[in-house]
Structure formats: C-alpha cells, structure tokens
Design a protein around this motif. Structure first.
Motif, PDB file in Angstrom:
ATOM      1  N   SER A   1       0.849  -1.197   0.000  1.00 21.95           N
ATOM      2  CA  SER A   1       0.000   0.000   0.000  1.00 21.95           C
ATOM      3  C   SER A   1       0.880   1.240   0.000  1.00 21.95           C
ATOM      4  CB  SER A   1      -0.912   0.015   1.228  1.00 21.95           C
ATOM      5  OG  SER A   1      -1.845  -1.021   1.145  1.00 21.95           O
ATOM      6  N   ILE A   2       0.634   2.130  -0.955  1.00 17.48           N
ATOM      7  CA  ILE A   2       1.441   3.353  -1.023  1.00 17.48           C
ATOM      8  C   ILE A   2       0.632   4.591  -0.677  1.00 17.48           C
ATOM      9  CG2 ILE A   2       3.172   2.440  -2.601  1.00 17.48           C
ATOM     10  CD1 ILE A   2       1.685   3.868  -4.860  1.00 17.48           C
ATOM     11  N   VAL A   3      -0.692   4.515  -0.835  1.00 20.24           N
ATOM     12  CA  VAL A   3      -1.565   5.641  -0.501  1.00 20.24           C
ATOM     13  C   VAL A   3      -2.849   5.064   0.096  1.00 20.24           C
ATOM     14  CG1 VAL A   3      -2.877   7.612  -1.386  1.00 20.24           C
ATOM     15  CG2 VAL A   3      -0.656   7.096  -2.359  1.00 20.24           C
ATOM     16  N   SER A   4      -3.291   5.674   1.194  1.00 19.70           N
ATOM     17  CA  SER A   4      -4.555   5.290   1.817  1.00 19.70           C
ATOM     18  C   SER A   4      -5.315   6.574   2.135  1.00 19.70           C
ATOM     19  CB  SER A   4      -4.284   4.485   3.093  1.00 19.70           C
ATOM     20  OG  SER A   4      -5.493   4.112   3.689  1.00 19.70           O
ATOM     21  N   LEU A   5      -6.410   6.806   1.422  1.00 23.03           N
ATOM     22  CA  LEU A   5      -7.154   8.058   1.534  1.00 23.03           C
ATOM     23  C   LEU A   5      -8.536   7.799   2.121  1.00 23.03           C
ATOM     24  CD1 LEU A   5      -6.305   9.437  -2.022  1.00 23.03           C
ATOM     25  CD2 LEU A   5      -5.040   9.797   0.100  1.00 23.03           C
ATOM     26  N   SER A   6      -8.977   8.687   2.998  1.00 29.83           N
ATOM     27  CA  SER A   6     -10.293   8.562   3.616  1.00 29.83           C
ATOM     28  C   SER A   6     -11.218   9.675   3.154  1.00 29.83           C
ATOM     29  CB  SER A   6     -10.174   8.638   5.137  1.00 29.83           C
ATOM     30  OG  SER A   6      -9.435   7.549   5.617  1.00 29.83           O
ATOM     31  N   GLN A   7     -12.442   9.285   2.832  1.00 32.21           N
ATOM     32  CA  GLN A   7     -13.503  10.238   2.509  1.00 32.21           C
ATOM     33  C   GLN A   7     -13.100  11.215   1.410  1.00 32.21           C
ATOM     34  OE1 GLN A   7     -16.680   9.930   4.273  1.00 32.21           O
ATOM     35  NE2 GLN A   7     -15.595   7.998   4.431  1.00 32.21           N
ATOM     36  N   VAL A   8     -12.721  10.683   0.259  1.00 33.36           N
ATOM     37  CA  VAL A   8     -12.302  11.507  -0.877  1.00 33.36           C
ATOM     38  C   VAL A   8     -13.302  11.384  -2.018  1.00 33.36           C
ATOM     39  CG1 VAL A   8      -9.851  11.438  -0.309  1.00 33.36           C
ATOM     40  CG2 VAL A   8     -10.819   9.674  -1.793  1.00 33.36           C
ATOM     41  N   GLY A   9     -13.070  12.171  -3.033  1.00 32.57           N
ATOM     42  CA  GLY A   9     -13.884  12.101  -4.243  1.00 32.57           C
ATOM     43  C   GLY A   9     -14.749  13.323  -4.394  1.00 32.57           C
ATOM     44  N   PRO A  10     -15.506  13.316  -5.452  1.00 33.66           N
ATOM     45  CA  PRO A  10     -15.767  12.261  -6.415  1.00 33.66           C
ATOM     46  C   PRO A  10     -14.662  12.055  -7.452  1.00 33.66           C
ATOM     47  CG  PRO A  10     -17.052  14.180  -6.984  1.00 33.66           C
ATOM     48  CD  PRO A  10     -16.354  14.486  -5.691  1.00 33.66           C
ATOM     49  N   ILE A  11     -13.699  12.983  -7.497  1.00 33.43           N
ATOM     50  CA  ILE A  11     -12.590  12.858  -8.435  1.00 33.43           C
ATOM     51  C   ILE A  11     -11.293  12.886  -7.632  1.00 33.43           C
ATOM     52  CG2 ILE A  11     -11.403  13.884 -10.412  1.00 33.43           C
ATOM     53  CD1 ILE A  11     -14.109  15.244 -11.133  1.00 33.43           C
ATOM     54  N   VAL A  12     -10.386  11.964  -7.934  1.00 30.82           N
ATOM     55  CA  VAL A  12      -9.083  11.928  -7.285  1.00 30.82           C
ATOM     56  C   VAL A  12      -8.030  11.835  -8.381  1.00 30.82           C
ATOM     57  CG1 VAL A  12      -7.554  10.657  -5.732  1.00 30.82           C
ATOM     58  CG2 VAL A  12     -10.004  10.792  -5.222  1.00 30.82           C
TER      59      VAL A  12
END
Length: 149
Positions: free
Chosen positions: A98-109
C-alpha cells in the motif's frame, strides 16, 4: 472591474498562485469557473502527491483542467452515474504494498505516481470496488469506479 484576457482580478491572482504550486490549470478562460467555489489543494502522503475534489460544477470543471497527475479516478453511483464523494481508497503496487490510503475523498481523485502496475481498492458504505491500472511513460490512467446504489 477591468479584466485581463477575459479573467477577473481574482482569477488572475489564483492563476498566478497556482502557477507556483504543483497544481497548474489550463487557461482559466477555457471554461468559465467561479473560482470562489473551488477548494482544490494538493496533498501528499508517503511522497505521493494527490488532489481530491470535484464537488459542484465549478470544482469539477477546475479539477478536470489540472495537469501533471497521471492517474485519474472518478467515483459514481446509481443509474444516472451521479458523482460520489466520501469514498475510502487504497492504492497498492502490483506486489501488494500500500502506497496511498485516503479517507472520505472524491468524487474525483488525481494522483502522481511512478510508472508501474497498481491496484485501486475503493470502498463506500461497506461496498468495495477494485480496479487495476498500468501507468507507463507519460500516459494517464483513467479509472471509473461505479456503485449501483
């Protein structure tokens, strides 16, 4: 107020500020955007730069004009393919790191990643979606993850 090349003074200031950051927008006059409604800010995790947003039409248009990110992820839901935010995302290398762990993102990343094969694991309300993407050279990988409801 007088405008420069169709840009209001606030857009000129924003364009100048963004030119000094990793986020560089195409000509702001291409799509009329209310920049006061845009809250895009590049972030970094484990040396990986990413950008998340797209809530509202102005921010959606602004993020889609950003250059320099080679992975574009979009989240949607339902039969009308409505944009979906509040998604948790993990990006792993092909070897499972795992290199990136994002919480509560979007709708575009948008993410800047080195060339490699990646697994994207996204979850929303306990429902998981997975996709793989191969990033090579200067190509841009596009991943659209859709939940039925």
């Amino acid at each position: 107020m007088t405008s420069v090349r169709g840009l209001t003074p606030s857009r000129v200031v924003l364009a100048v500020l963004l030119s000094f950051s990793p986020v560089v927008l195409q000509a702001a006059s291409e799509v009329p955007i209310d920049m006061s409604a845009v809250q895009l800010e590049p972030k970094e995790q484990n040396g990986i730069t990413y950008l998340s947003g797209g809530v509202g039409q102005d921010e959606s248009q602004a993020i889609q004009q950003v250059k320099g990110y080679n992975l574009h992820i979009t989240f949607s839901i339902g039969p009308d393919n409505k944009y979906l935010s509040g998604v948790d995302v993990v990006i792993q290398t092909a070897k499972g790191r795992s290199i990136v762990s994002l919480s509560q993102v979007g709708p575009i990343v948008y993410v800047k990643l080195p060339a490699d094969n990646y697994l994207i694991i996204a979850s929303q309300n306990g429902h998981e979606k997975r996709s793989t993407v191969v990033l090579e050279g200067s190509s841009t990988g596009t991943v659209n993850l859709h939940w039925s409801d």
